[in-house]
Design a protein around this motif. Structure first.
Motif, PDB file in Angstrom:
ATOM      1  N   SER A  15       0.848  -1.188   0.000  1.00 30.97           N
ATOM      2  CA  SER A  15       0.000   0.000   0.000  1.00 30.97           C
ATOM      3  C   SER A  15       0.883   1.237   0.000  1.00 30.97           C
ATOM      4  O   SER A  15       2.005   1.227   0.521  1.00 30.97           O
ATOM      5  CB  SER A  15      -0.936   0.005   1.209  1.00 30.97           C
ATOM      6  OG  SER A  15      -0.205   0.078   2.408  1.00 30.97           O
ATOM      7  N   LYS A  16       0.368   2.290  -0.607  1.00 32.44           N
ATOM      8  CA  LYS A  16       1.104   3.547  -0.656  1.00 32.44           C
ATOM      9  C   LYS A  16       1.282   4.083   0.751  1.00 32.44           C
ATOM     10  O   LYS A  16       0.557   3.725   1.671  1.00 32.44           O
ATOM     11  CB  LYS A  16       0.336   4.594  -1.464  1.00 32.44           C
ATOM     12  CG  LYS A  16       0.366   4.394  -2.936  1.00 32.44           C
ATOM     13  CD  LYS A  16      -0.351   5.550  -3.607  1.00 32.44           C
ATOM     14  CE  LYS A  16      -0.312   5.430  -5.102  1.00 32.44           C
ATOM     15  NZ  LYS A  16      -0.971   6.551  -5.753  1.00 32.44           N
ATOM     16  N   THR A  23       9.152  -0.329   3.433  1.00 29.38           N
ATOM     17  CA  THR A  23       9.537  -1.543   2.710  1.00 29.38           C
ATOM     18  C   THR A  23      10.617  -1.278   1.669  1.00 29.38           C
ATOM     19  O   THR A  23      11.412  -2.170   1.356  1.00 29.38           O
ATOM     20  CB  THR A  23       8.297  -2.164   2.043  1.00 29.38           C
ATOM     21  OG1 THR A  23       7.290  -2.339   3.021  1.00 29.38           O
ATOM     22  CG2 THR A  23       8.611  -3.511   1.432  1.00 29.38           C
ATOM     23  N   VAL A  24      10.682  -0.054   1.129  1.00 32.23           N
ATOM     24  CA  VAL A  24      11.636   0.266   0.059  1.00 32.23           C
ATOM     25  C   VAL A  24      13.076  -0.087   0.425  1.00 32.23           C
ATOM     26  O   VAL A  24      13.768  -0.721  -0.379  1.00 32.23           O
ATOM     27  CB  VAL A  24      11.496   1.743  -0.375  1.00 32.23           C
ATOM     28  CG1 VAL A  24      12.657   2.175  -1.241  1.00 32.23           C
ATOM     29  CG2 VAL A  24      10.201   1.936  -1.128  1.00 32.23           C
ATOM     30  N   PRO A  25      13.587   0.266   1.617  1.00 34.52           N
ATOM     31  CA  PRO A  25      14.969  -0.104   1.930  1.00 34.52           C
ATOM     32  C   PRO A  25      15.207  -1.614   1.933  1.00 34.52           C
ATOM     33  O   PRO A  25      16.262  -2.085   1.492  1.00 34.52           O
ATOM     34  CB  PRO A  25      15.195   0.484   3.325  1.00 34.52           C
ATOM     35  CG  PRO A  25      14.184   1.561   3.469  1.00 34.52           C
ATOM     36  CD  PRO A  25      13.001   1.112   2.664  1.00 34.52           C
ATOM     37  N   LEU A  26      14.225  -2.376   2.389  1.00 29.90           N
ATOM     38  CA  LEU A  26      14.365  -3.835   2.388  1.00 29.90           C
ATOM     39  C   LEU A  26      14.385  -4.376   0.966  1.00 29.90           C
ATOM     40  O   LEU A  26      15.167  -5.277   0.638  1.00 29.90           O
ATOM     41  CB  LEU A  26      13.209  -4.469   3.169  1.00 29.90           C
ATOM     42  CG  LEU A  26      13.100  -4.071   4.637  1.00 29.90           C
ATOM     43  CD1 LEU A  26      11.809  -4.608   5.232  1.00 29.90           C
ATOM     44  CD2 LEU A  26      14.295  -4.569   5.415  1.00 29.90           C
ATOM     45  N   LEU A  27      13.516  -3.833   0.125  1.00 29.49           N
ATOM     46  CA  LEU A  27      13.482  -4.270  -1.264  1.00 29.49           C
ATOM     47  C   LEU A  27      14.779  -3.920  -1.976  1.00 29.49           C
ATOM     48  O   LEU A  27      15.321  -4.728  -2.735  1.00 29.49           O
ATOM     49  CB  LEU A  27      12.291  -3.644  -1.990  1.00 29.49           C
ATOM     50  CG  LEU A  27      10.908  -4.094  -1.529  1.00 29.49           C
ATOM     51  CD1 LEU A  27       9.827  -3.278  -2.220  1.00 29.49           C
ATOM     52  CD2 LEU A  27      10.714  -5.569  -1.784  1.00 29.49           C
ATOM     53  N   LYS A  28      15.298  -2.707  -1.737  1.00 28.72           N
ATOM     54  CA  LYS A  28      16.564  -2.301  -2.368  1.00 28.72           C
ATOM     55  C   LYS A  28      17.702  -3.219  -1.950  1.00 28.72           C
ATOM     56  O   LYS A  28      18.543  -3.589  -2.754  1.00 28.72           O
ATOM     57  CB  LYS A  28      16.891  -0.850  -2.025  1.00 28.72           C
ATOM     58  CG  LYS A  28      16.084   0.141  -2.810  1.00 28.72           C
ATOM     59  CD  LYS A  28      16.529   1.562  -2.534  1.00 28.72           C
ATOM     60  CE  LYS A  28      15.677   2.530  -3.341  1.00 28.72           C
ATOM     61  NZ  LYS A  28      16.052   3.922  -3.088  1.00 28.72           N
ATOM     62  N   ALA A  29      17.717  -3.596  -0.676  1.00 26.43           N
ATOM     63  CA  ALA A  29      18.759  -4.509  -0.192  1.00 26.43           C
ATOM     64  C   ALA A  29      18.694  -5.857  -0.896  1.00 26.43           C
ATOM     65  O   ALA A  29      19.701  -6.533  -1.069  1.00 26.43           O
ATOM     66  CB  ALA A  29      18.635  -4.694   1.317  1.00 26.43           C
ATOM     67  N   ALA A  30      17.489  -6.236  -1.337  1.00 24.31           N
ATOM     68  CA  ALA A  30      17.308  -7.503  -2.052  1.00 24.31           C
ATOM     69  C   ALA A  30      17.451  -7.336  -3.561  1.00 24.31           C
ATOM     70  O   ALA A  30      17.258  -8.286  -4.312  1.00 24.31           O
ATOM     71  CB  ALA A  30      15.931  -8.079  -1.724  1.00 24.31           C
ATOM     72  N   ARG A  54       7.531  -8.144  -9.541  1.00 24.08           N
ATOM     73  CA  ARG A  54       6.792  -6.926  -9.858  1.00 24.08           C
ATOM     74  C   ARG A  54       6.064  -6.468  -8.602  1.00 24.08           C
ATOM     75  O   ARG A  54       5.848  -7.246  -7.670  1.00 24.08           O
ATOM     76  CB  ARG A  54       5.815  -7.146 -11.003  1.00 24.08           C
ATOM     77  CG  ARG A  54       4.683  -8.075 -10.682  1.00 24.08           C
ATOM     78  CD  ARG A  54       3.783  -8.290 -11.856  1.00 24.08           C
ATOM     79  NE  ARG A  54       2.691  -9.193 -11.468  1.00 24.08           N
ATOM     80  CZ  ARG A  54       1.606  -9.360 -12.160  1.00 24.08           C
ATOM     81  NH1 ARG A  54       1.458  -8.712 -13.298  1.00 24.08           N
ATOM     82  NH2 ARG A  54       0.675 -10.178 -11.765  1.00 24.08           N
ATOM     83  N   LEU A  55       5.684  -5.204  -8.589  1.00 24.07           N
ATOM     84  CA  LEU A  55       4.993  -4.625  -7.447  1.00 24.07           C
ATOM     85  C   LEU A  55       3.596  -4.195  -7.865  1.00 24.07           C
ATOM     86  O   LEU A  55       3.415  -3.635  -8.940  1.00 24.07           O
ATOM     87  CB  LEU A  55       5.743  -3.400  -6.922  1.00 24.07           C
ATOM     88  CG  LEU A  55       7.188  -3.603  -6.472  1.00 24.07           C
ATOM     89  CD1 LEU A  55       7.802  -2.275  -6.090  1.00 24.07           C
ATOM     90  CD2 LEU A  55       7.249  -4.575  -5.317  1.00 24.07           C
ATOM     91  N   ILE A  56       2.633  -4.444  -7.016  1.00 24.05           N
ATOM     92  CA  ILE A  56       1.286  -3.918  -7.200  1.00 24.05           C
ATOM     93  C   ILE A  56       1.060  -2.921  -6.074  1.00 24.05           C
ATOM     94  O   ILE A  56       1.200  -3.267  -4.895  1.00 24.05           O
ATOM     95  CB  ILE A  56       0.216  -5.019  -7.163  1.00 24.05           C
ATOM     96  CG1 ILE A  56       0.404  -5.961  -8.341  1.00 24.05           C
ATOM     97  CG2 ILE A  56      -1.172  -4.411  -7.169  1.00 24.05           C
ATOM     98  CD1 ILE A  56      -0.599  -7.082  -8.402  1.00 24.05           C
ATOM     99  N   ILE A  57       0.757  -1.688  -6.449  1.00 25.60           N
ATOM    100  CA  ILE A  57       0.534  -0.637  -5.470  1.00 25.60           C
ATOM    101  C   ILE A  57      -0.968  -0.523  -5.237  1.00 25.60           C
ATOM    102  O   ILE A  57      -1.735  -0.305  -6.169  1.00 25.60           O
ATOM    103  CB  ILE A  57       1.113   0.706  -5.965  1.00 25.60           C
ATOM    104  CG1 ILE A  57       2.587   0.540  -6.359  1.00 25.60           C
ATOM    105  CG2 ILE A  57       0.944   1.785  -4.909  1.00 25.60           C
ATOM    106  CD1 ILE A  57       3.498   0.028  -5.257  1.00 25.60           C
ATOM    107  N   VAL A  58      -1.367  -0.699  -3.989  1.00 27.61           N
ATOM    108  CA  VAL A  58      -2.788  -0.669  -3.653  1.00 27.61           C
ATOM    109  C   VAL A  58      -3.082   0.497  -2.717  1.00 27.61           C
ATOM    110  O   VAL A  58      -2.201   1.000  -2.039  1.00 27.61           O
ATOM    111  CB  VAL A  58      -3.242  -1.999  -3.008  1.00 27.61           C
ATOM    112  CG1 VAL A  58      -3.094  -3.139  -3.989  1.00 27.61           C
ATOM    113  CG2 VAL A  58      -2.463  -2.285  -1.741  1.00 27.61           C
ATOM    114  N   ASN A  59      -4.324   0.885  -2.701  1.00 23.66           N
ATOM    115  CA  ASN A  59      -4.783   1.955  -1.837  1.00 23.66           C
ATOM    116  C   ASN A  59      -5.273   1.331  -0.539  1.00 23.66           C
ATOM    117  O   ASN A  59      -6.090   0.411  -0.551  1.00 23.66           O
ATOM    118  CB  ASN A  59      -5.916   2.698  -2.558  1.00 23.66           C
ATOM    119  CG  ASN A  59      -6.425   3.863  -1.775  1.00 23.66           C
ATOM    120  OD1 ASN A  59      -6.348   3.894  -0.563  1.00 23.66           O
ATOM    121  ND2 ASN A  59      -6.968   4.834  -2.483  1.00 23.66           N
TER     122      ASN A  59
END
Length: 82
Positions: A15-16, A23-30, A54-59
């Protein structure tokens, strides 16, 4: 199921807002970095630097509505299992 070169594609739903930001820092590390910015893009499905993710961005509000819609089913399931 989606496949890329014979391997399954992993889809992460985020979710935005706060959850995405944390979560972004964890994803970047991976090695998983979104190719677009969900804050400025109108796309709901974002490609990443890895073709197998892939990422799905949900509201968040949409998730609450869907949860409310299926809550009676979840309650019935819980009663049946217990």
């Amino acid at each position: 199921m989606l496949f890329f070169r014979g391997l399954p594609v992993i889809t992460l739903a985020l979710s935005k807002g706060r959850i995405y930001d944390q979560t972004v820092p964890l994803l970047k590390a991976a090695g998983v970095m979104a190719r677009g910015d969900p804050e400025t893009s109108r796309k709901l499905i974002l490609a990443t630097a890895r073709p197998d993710v892939r990422l799905i961005i949900v509201n968040q509000a949409a998730l609450k509505v869907k949860r409310a819609a299926i809550q009676p089913l979840l309650d019935a399931f819980a009663r049946a299992v217990s």
